[in-house]
Design a protein around this motif. Structure first.
Motif, short mmCIF file in Angstrom:
data_model
loop_
_atom_site.label_atom_id
_atom_site.label_comp_id
_atom_site.label_asym_id
_atom_site.label_seq_id
_atom_site.Cartn_x
_atom_site.Cartn_y
_atom_site.Cartn_z
N THR A 19 0.83 -1.21 0.00
CA THR A 19 0.00 0.00 0.00
C THR A 19 0.86 1.26 0.00
O THR A 19 0.56 2.23 -0.71
N LEU A 20 1.93 1.25 0.78
CA LEU A 20 2.80 2.42 0.83
C LEU A 20 3.46 2.67 -0.52
O LEU A 20 3.51 3.80 -1.01
N SER A 21 3.95 1.61 -1.14
CA SER A 21 4.65 1.79 -2.42
C SER A 21 3.70 2.23 -3.53
O SER A 21 4.08 3.03 -4.39
N THR A 22 2.48 1.74 -3.53
CA THR A 22 1.55 2.16 -4.58
C THR A 22 0.90 3.50 -4.27
O THR A 22 0.51 4.21 -5.19
N SER A 23 0.81 3.85 -2.99
CA SER A 23 0.16 5.10 -2.62
C SER A 23 1.10 6.29 -2.71
O SER A 23 0.64 7.43 -2.85
N LEU A 24 2.39 6.08 -2.60
CA LEU A 24 3.34 7.18 -2.68
C LEU A 24 3.39 7.81 -4.06
O LEU A 24 3.78 8.97 -4.21
N ILE A 25 2.98 7.07 -5.07
CA ILE A 25 3.03 7.58 -6.45
C ILE A 25 2.07 8.75 -6.63
O ILE A 25 2.40 9.75 -7.26
N ASN A 26 0.86 8.64 -6.03
CA ASN A 26 -0.17 9.64 -6.28
C ASN A 26 -0.48 10.54 -5.08
O ASN A 26 -1.28 11.47 -5.22
N ASN A 27 0.07 10.26 -3.89
CA ASN A 27 -0.27 11.01 -2.68
C ASN A 27 0.97 11.54 -2.00
O ASN A 27 2.09 11.09 -2.26
N ILE A 28 0.75 12.46 -1.06
CA ILE A 28 1.87 12.93 -0.25
C ILE A 28 2.21 11.84 0.76
O ILE A 28 1.42 10.94 1.02
N TRP A 29 3.40 11.93 1.36
CA TRP A 29 3.89 10.84 2.20
C TRP A 29 3.02 10.61 3.42
O TRP A 29 2.86 9.47 3.87
N SER A 30 2.41 11.66 4.02
CA SER A 30 1.59 11.46 5.23
C SER A 30 0.31 10.70 4.90
O SER A 30 -0.11 9.82 5.64
N THR A 31 -0.30 11.01 3.78
CA THR A 31 -1.51 10.29 3.36
C THR A 31 -1.18 8.84 3.03
O THR A 31 -1.92 7.92 3.41
N ALA A 32 -0.07 8.63 2.36
CA ALA A 32 0.35 7.26 2.01
C ALA A 32 0.64 6.47 3.27
O ALA A 32 0.28 5.28 3.37
N LEU A 33 1.27 7.09 4.26
CA LEU A 33 1.59 6.40 5.51
C LEU A 33 0.33 6.06 6.29
O LEU A 33 0.22 4.95 6.84
N ILE A 34 -0.63 6.97 6.34
CA ILE A 34 -1.89 6.69 7.04
C ILE A 34 -2.64 5.56 6.37
O ILE A 34 -3.14 4.64 7.03
N ARG A 35 -2.73 5.58 5.04
CA ARG A 35 -3.43 4.51 4.33
C ARG A 35 -2.71 3.17 4.49
O ARG A 35 -3.36 2.12 4.59
N SER A 36 -1.41 3.19 4.55
CA SER A 36 -0.65 1.95 4.77
C SER A 36 -0.92 1.40 6.16
O SER A 36 -1.04 0.18 6.34
N CYS A 37 -1.00 2.27 7.15
CA CYS A 37 -1.32 1.82 8.51
C CYS A 37 -2.72 1.22 8.57
O CYS A 37 -2.94 0.20 9.23
N TYR A 38 -3.66 1.86 7.87
CA TYR A 38 -5.02 1.31 7.81
C TYR A 38 -5.03 -0.08 7.18
O TYR A 38 -5.70 -0.99 7.66
#
Length: 137
Positions: A19-38
């Motif tokens: 999730t972190l690796s795919t979310s970092l492409i389109n989001n800022i790092w804090s949003t990607a980190l929160i979604r990865s924790c979820y």
């Protein structure tokens, strides 16, 4: 419950990384980190639920306990006793003779299946008509 908490942690960590690796492409790092924790928490709880269901309802936990107990005792005992062959053989022969002489008492009757019959008297016209209908469809 089957397995250990390592399964939960392993699959949760895999979902976190993906999730972190795919979310970092389109989001800022804090949003990607929160979604990865979820995703970690969600998959951790989902695997926990699946382990509990398999252990409770499917009875797999009982099977694994039996296998573990069998593995613990494997190779520790050897049964060297054998039954007396003369007595057991004589008893089997006596029982088989008694059962053959009293077939009516046991309610045993050989199977007599009905014989299969076939329509031999089919007319040629009926067969031709059936063939024509099957070829039209």
């Amino acid at each position: 419950m089957i397995g250990t908490i390592r399964w939960n942690l392993l699959l949760g960590a895999i979902s976190f990384v993906v999730t972190l690796s795919t979310s970092l492409i389109n989001n800022i790092w804090s949003t990607a980190l929160i979604r990865s924790c979820y995703s970690f928490v969600l998959l951790f709880l989902l695997v926990f639920l699946v382990r509990w269901i398999l252990g409770s309802f499917a009875g797999i936990h009982k099977i694994t306990e039996i296998d573990e107990a069998a593995d613990d005792n494997k190779g520790t005992a050897l049964d060297m006793t054998t039954p007396d062959e003369d007595e057991s053989l004589n008893q089997l022969l006596k029982d088989s003779r008694d059962s053959h002489s009293h077939e009516g008492e046991n309610g045993f009757a050989p199977l007599n299946p009905p014989k299969l019959s076939r329509k031999v008297n089919m007319e040629t016209g009926d067969m031709v008509q059936a063939l024509r209908q099957m070829s039209d469809e």
